[in-house]
Write a protein that holds these residues in place. Structure first.
Motif: not given
Lengths: 277, 311, 638
Positions: C150-154, C161-172, C555-557
């Motif tokens: 997840d990326l954000i802009r300040d 980078v706000l956080e890395d999701n390495l297990r089951s990132p969803s939303g695609v 993130p949504p889910q």
């Protein structure tokens, strides 16, 4: 000492069970003090597949899959081991622990069955100073737990917590071991849970079971076994299978199966010992 | 395809067909008994026999009368074969398949579920049974109609068809098993009652007009039985069900050639007997008897299970 | 966008601080002007229908009517120019390489821990560190095949980078659906814009998955889902269908003869690759949680023997522990010898006593999060909480400091978003989740899912709290599109639509822009509020306190909710009725068997049988657990 071990685990089911998957940790370790002469694993009914791997703690784990329907599953481990006696550890100041690094972290941090806590206080153990003798402290601790708590099978279960043990003041070797681990780790002494067998006298011993004790790391000496259930050092009568952080890491047989209805478990351990000629 | 999905479609076929047949049975007989002369329980107990739920009923209710039996067969969720239970189970199975069946199929079933599975015996109090059963029958026909129009003719379709046809044959055989009795009328009144009953049997499967057209005699029980059992043109007859069951199994077999020869043999044998048996043999308890045919249908059901749903 | 208020505090994606529209948005701005707001709005309402027809809805479970909701979507696309994207791509690629190197390392020699770069305690106390897979050789040496960072802009516009999701990132799946809907409803918007395609994602994903097969080139790939009660189920079904692979649940698979098989009408079919959207804890009751009915007993051993590939690999979760996240820049330096291209959000670790002190003292101005949780549990948003709420939360933090991290509140960038109630465009906060595929190579689908906080003033973007999404464009160029298109509008008077606020004159930007015809500036002061340098005061006076609520987007889910999550019932008997019902053969002939409850035998661990009430005789088999063995002591003395 030469030890001949027969360890039988038998599951009986009211209705047929099938697709039984089991992780078996019964393979004694080979080390400086322990020579493994032979090991056999027998499974009845015949396993559809048996594989093995070395787990995180270095123990050899067997995977046994029994596909066919059965009402009885029998897993028998036969091992021939030669153990050497243990020299009592010399005095070592606790401050020597400060120099330890790296690989002992696992045996200092909280684990599922040995959470963080003020365990010395819970068990009324006086905290040693950094100049005090570590070996002596561990021996005293072993004795204190032995004296304070009653060994009583059936008083506790596989899930009993250290808190509960402290309160009930009775339990089995698993409880004694977890308690001692908690105390050691809180004091910064790396300590691990050991699963194995105990030869308890005579040539033939009836209805034994697996045994548990503590190994603590004494700088300059190495991992040394202390048995709080019996108030002894783990010497040649203690035959080690393997170690972990706590009981779940070394569980001798664990598995899943389908069907089976109501199941029951029967365990029989015989350790035949004799001094080598 | 995944066994679980094939099994789901098979059961959807069975449950929706079951809901429809139960609705027809209930509807026709409820209104038929309003004009019947016999004892109340005499009219209603047979319905329980036909649906095979008698023991469940007697645990929950006392006597068998219009109200209790109708409630049991229509709304009661404790009856696993009630209209409400059947639709609800069909819908649950469909839910797990949502991403694989056309959305209209799901929506139809879901709508039927929402409309019909939350009713209670109050419906009876306001004389709403006819409406309820008609709605159930319509929902089933709509569902199968949508399926016919939109479901691709792959394995899934064949399994649903198998379930539907198996249930259809089974349900009609049960109906005949219970209803068929040959009694020479002892009085004109009795004859009228008999006629009435047989008319009800025909109407249960919407066969009254078709029967009249094909058989120009009276409501002779044997002729009716022959029509319902063996007529190749009537879409709810046992023979027709057997034929379509066989066809569906052939379609499935094409995807897995020679994998389960025994199953196909059984279906062919059933079909052969339906094609060549005489109604006299059947009704007189010769081979095959009604019981035999019924158990054959169900044996095929078990064989399908063993062949495709269990690995 | 005549009345669009970009504000002074936050970075606006579309408008520069001077009020000029950024070059890469000029095309869209022109299109929207041309379209006009009424037509725009009319088409926007068609989107809902389009989503429904495609089945892009999510069901509100627990609702017997099974009502469907479409995931809120705003049609104004978020646009990233080529150069910017190239940097992001490089940064994310670098990051993902380092993460995989880290995972390879700690599941073998753990050299990085021995070298003291990361405190070993941090790794070993992570609940996602799976000792069971230590030493397991993963195909291609890759642990994380699908990553959502997840990326954000300040406020200065820097990507973090706000956080890395390495297990089951969803939303695609939303990403793909959004694009499909947009091209259908607003085809003109894409005309000559140079928008890079995203539709190749399923193909790429399948390629990556297939490359892991132990029997390559043969590869039977399946997607393992927890089932229809999982809130991300729609995505599982969608991806499986797009890739043309079977969507399976645990009960469709079994292990035999050291391999994994699938139950089909054709008999058993061997499975080579499992793209699993089931968490480690539930994936194999023999190895992990014994009460899981979602997994396959014996699966891990098959993976150990190299006969099945699991994506993402078991144990990858340790690297998305939020405390480990703080060390990713160090990982990049350690493994790749490179300077990180993308930075982290400054993070304080509860495990570290100095950091902990800072967190405790400044909690009311920070965001404090529990490290392992996905989906927003265990999170404190300081500025949006009362003193009491802060104090209560800190009690937990003190009890278990290793489990918490703190981060400053970041003001996320904003983006013009259409609000139907106002009939106009307003600024809403956004973030970005790109999807990174890792096989032999790293490939990132251009853009990602842009999530937008639809609730006015909110900084929270997840769906359950009023979040929505936008189509994300990556252009194949940096600047404005060919001027031919624009020439039509030169000289044409402007009728409503997009006008950047307060701009006295046309423009900046290399090509002639058509913005000459806007009305004279509104005299708003455009003083730079975002001065770089100088500390940003955390306690700005807020006219709208809600504005400062959660800077951190959710993130949504995220990370498939664990069982026990409200939306995913398991052995909860209330829901047993909704499970797959095998059905009764003949009404009278079937004796429905209830699942057996496990009697407690004295002391010993009991056979914990699943209390699943849906197991009639012909139903799915019961999965029972073999009791562990106690350690009673031998009789007799020693």
């Amino acid at each position: 000492m030469r030890a001949d071990i027969r360890h039988v685990t038998e599951y009986s089911y009211k209705e047929p069970a099938w697709d039984s998957f089991n992780e078996v940790r019964l393979h004694p370790e080979a080390s400086a003090r322990q020579q493994l002469k032979s090991f056999h694993l027998l499974v009845e009914p015949e396993a559809s597949s048996v594989t093995s791997h070395r787990d995180y703690f270095g123990s050899l784990v067997h995977h046994v899959h029994v596909h066919e329907r059965h009402t009885v599953l029998r897993i028998e481990a036969q091992a021939l081991v030669i153990t050497k006696p243990l020299t009592p550890p010399p005095p070592v100041p606790l401050s020597a622990l400060d120099d330890l690094r790296g690989e002992v972290t696992e045996f200092l941090i909280a684990s599922p069955r040995v959470p963080r806590g003020e365990w010395p206080e819970v068990f009324g153990v006086t905290r040693p100073g950094s100049n005090d003798d570590l070996s002596g402290f561990l021996s005293d601790l072993t004795h204190q737990l032995f004296a304070q708590f009653t060994y009583k099978p059936g008083a506790t279960s596989v899930r009993t917590t250290i808190q509960e043990f402290a309160r009930e003041q009775q339990g089995v070797c698993q409880d004694f071991t977890h308690a001692m681990l908690g105390i050691c780790r809180t004091l910064g002494i790396p300590a691990r849970y050991v699963s194995g067998y105990l030869y308890s006298g005579g040539e033939m011993v009836g209805a034994d079971a697996t045994h548990a004790w503590v190994e603590a790391l004494i700088p300059g000496v190495g991992w040394t076994g202390f048995d709080p259930t019996n108030d002894v050092l783990a010497g040649e009568k203690h035959i080690k299978i393997g170690h972990g952080r706590d009981y779940p890491d070394v569980s001798p047989v664990r598995g899943t199966f389908y069907g089976g209805g109501q199941g029951s478990l029967d365990v029989e351990v015989r350790v035949y010992g004799e001094q080598p000629q | 395809m995944l066994s679980r999905l094939a099994e789901s479609l098979y059961w959807i076929g069975r449950y929706v067909e079951r809901a429809e047949n139960t609705a027809r049975l209930l509807n026709v007989n409820y209104y038929a008994t309003l004009e019947a002369g016999g004892r109340v329980s005499e009219e209603w107990l047979p319905l329980l026999d036909i649906s095979g739920t008698k023991s469940g009923f007697s645990e929950q209710y006392g006597r068998a009368d219009a109200h209790s039996v109708a409630a049991w067969l229509a709304f009661d969720r404790r009856n696993p074969s009630s209209i409400a239970s059947s639709l609800s189970r069909a819908r649950e199975n469909a839910r797990g398949l949502r991403d694989r069946i056309p959305s209209e199929m799901w929506e139809e079933l879901n709508r039927a579920y929402l409309d019909l599975c939350f009713q209670s015996a109050d419906v009876l109090a306001r004389d709403g049974l006819f409406e309820y059963c008609s709605a159930a029958r319509d929902a089933s026909q709509m569902f199968f109609g949508i399926a016919f129009a939109t479901l691709p003719r792959d394995e899934g379709w064949s399994f649903m068809r198998t379930g539907q046809m198996l249930e259809r044959g089974d349900n009609l055989l049960r109906l005949l098993q219970v209803r068929y009795s040959v009694r020479s009328p002892v009085s004109p009144a009795q004859a009228a009652v008999d006629d009435h009953r047989w008319m009800a049997v025909l109407k249960t499967v919407s066969a009254y007009e078709a029967f009249r057209k094909s058989e120009h005699g009276g409501l002779e029980p044997r002729a009716i039985a022959r029509f319902l059992l063996l007529n190749p043109y009537f879409p709810r007859s046992v023979r027709y069900s057997g034929e379509n069951l066989h066809d569906a199994l052939v379609q499935i077999e094409r995807m897995h050639p020679k994998a389960h020869p025994q199953l196909l043999r059984e279906a062919s044998w059933l079909l052969a007997r339906l094609e060549h048996a005489s109604v006299d043999d059947i009704l007189d308890g010769q081979s095959p008897s009604l019981d035999t045919l019924l158990s054959d249908f169900n044996a095929i059901g078990s064989a399908i299970y063993a062949a495709y749903f269990t690995v | 966008m005549q009345n669009y208020q970009q504000g002074e505090r936050f970075f606006d994606e579309m408008f520069a601080s001077s009020g000029t529209v950024r070059p890469h948005y000029q095309g869209v701005q022109a299109y929207l002007e041309r379209l006009g707001v009424p037509e725009f709005e009319r088409r926007r309402s068609l989107l809902d229908l389009a989503f429904r027809n495609q089945g892009i809805t999510f069901t509100v479970y627990g609702d017997s009517a099974g009502t469907e909701r479409t995931f809120p979507f705003d049609p104004v696309p978020r646009i990233i120019p080529a150069g910017e994207w190239a940097t992001l791509e490089a940064g994310l690629t670098q990051r993902v390489k380092a993460l995989n190197a880290f995972l390879r390392d700690i599941y073998s020699d753990a050299q990085i821990l021995k070298d003291g770069v990361i405190p070993s305690e941090l790794v070993y106390t992570s609940s996602h560190f799976r000792r069971e897979v230590h030493g397991l050789k993963v195909p291609l040496g890759v642990y994380t095949h699908v990553v959502g960072s997840d990326l954000i802009r300040d406020e200065q516009g820097n990507y973090l980078v706000l956080e890395d999701n390495l297990r089951s990132p969803s939303g695609v799946s939303y990403l793909l659906a959004n694009r499909a809907a947009m091209t259908r409803i607003y085809p003109g918007m894409f005309d000559s814009q140079g928008v890079r395609t995203v539709q190749h994602y399923p193909t790429e994903l399948l390629k990556v998955l297939s490359s892991l097969s132990p029997r390559a080139p043969e590869a039977t790939v399946v997607l393992l889902t927890p089932g229809m009660y999982n809130s991300a189920y729609f995505e599982h079904a969608y991806l499986a269908q797009q890739m043309g692979v079977e969507l399976v649940e645990g009960r469709d698979l079994f292990v035999d003869n050291g391999r994994v098989w699938m139950r089909t009408t054709a008999g058993r079919t061997q499975v080579d690759v499992i793209y699993r959207r089931v968490d480690d804890d539930f994936i194999d009751p023999l190895t992990f949680r014994r009460d899981s009915a979602l997994g396959v007993p014996g699966l891990v051993e098959v993976a150990r023997q190299g006969r099945v590939a699991i994506a993402n690999a078991i144990g990858a979760g340790v690297a998305d522990d939020k405390a480990v996240y703080a060390y990713v820049p160090q990982m990049i330096e350690y493994y790749l010898n490179e300077t990180p291209i993308l930075g982290n959000v400054p993070t304080f670790l509860g495990w570290n006593s100095d950091h902990l002190m800072h967190m405790l003292e400044n909690a009311s101005e920070m965001v404090i999060k529990a490290v392992g949780e996905a989906g927003g549990y265990g999170m404190l948003i300081g500025p949006a909480s009362t003193k009491q709420e802060v104090a209560d939360f800190l009690v937990q933090v003190r009890e278990n400091p290793r489990n918490y991290i703190g981060q400053p509140v970041i003001g996320l960038s904003r983006h013009p978003t259409f609000y139907p109630d106002a009939g106009d465009f307003e600024a809403a906060h956004v973030d970005l989740r790109p999807y990174i595929l890792v096989g032999r190579n790293v490939s990132i689908v251009p853009g990602g899912l842009t999530r937008v906080a639809l609730k006015r003033g909110s900084l929270v973007v997840n769906s359950s709290q009023g979040g929505g999404s936008k189509d994300t464009w990556v252009l194949d160029h940096d600047g404005p599109v060919q001027s031919q298109i624009q020439s039509q509008f030169q000289g044409a008077p402007l009728q409503g639509g997009l006008v950047p606020p307060g701009q006295p004159h046309a423009t900046s930007g290399p090509a002639q822009r058509h913005l000459q015809n806007m009305p004279p500036g509104q005299g708003q002061s455009q003083s730079q509020s975002q001065s770089g340098g100088g500390t940003q005061s955390q306690s700005q006076s807020q006219t709208n306190p809600a504005q400062a609520s959660s800077a951190q987007t959710r993130p949504p889910q995220d990370q498939e909710p664990l069982l026990g999550h409200a939306e995913t019932p398991t052995t909860d008997s209330d829901h047993a009725a909704h499970r797959f019902v095998p059905g009764t053969e003949l009404p009278e002939q079937l004796a429905e068997q209830q699942g057996h409850a496990a009697p407690d035998e004295d002391g010993g661990e009991t056979a914990a049988v699943s209390t699943d009430t849906e197991s009639p005789e012909t139903g799915p088999p019961d999965l029972s657990v073999v009791p562990g063995i106690e350690q009673p002591d031998p009789q007799g003395d020693v």
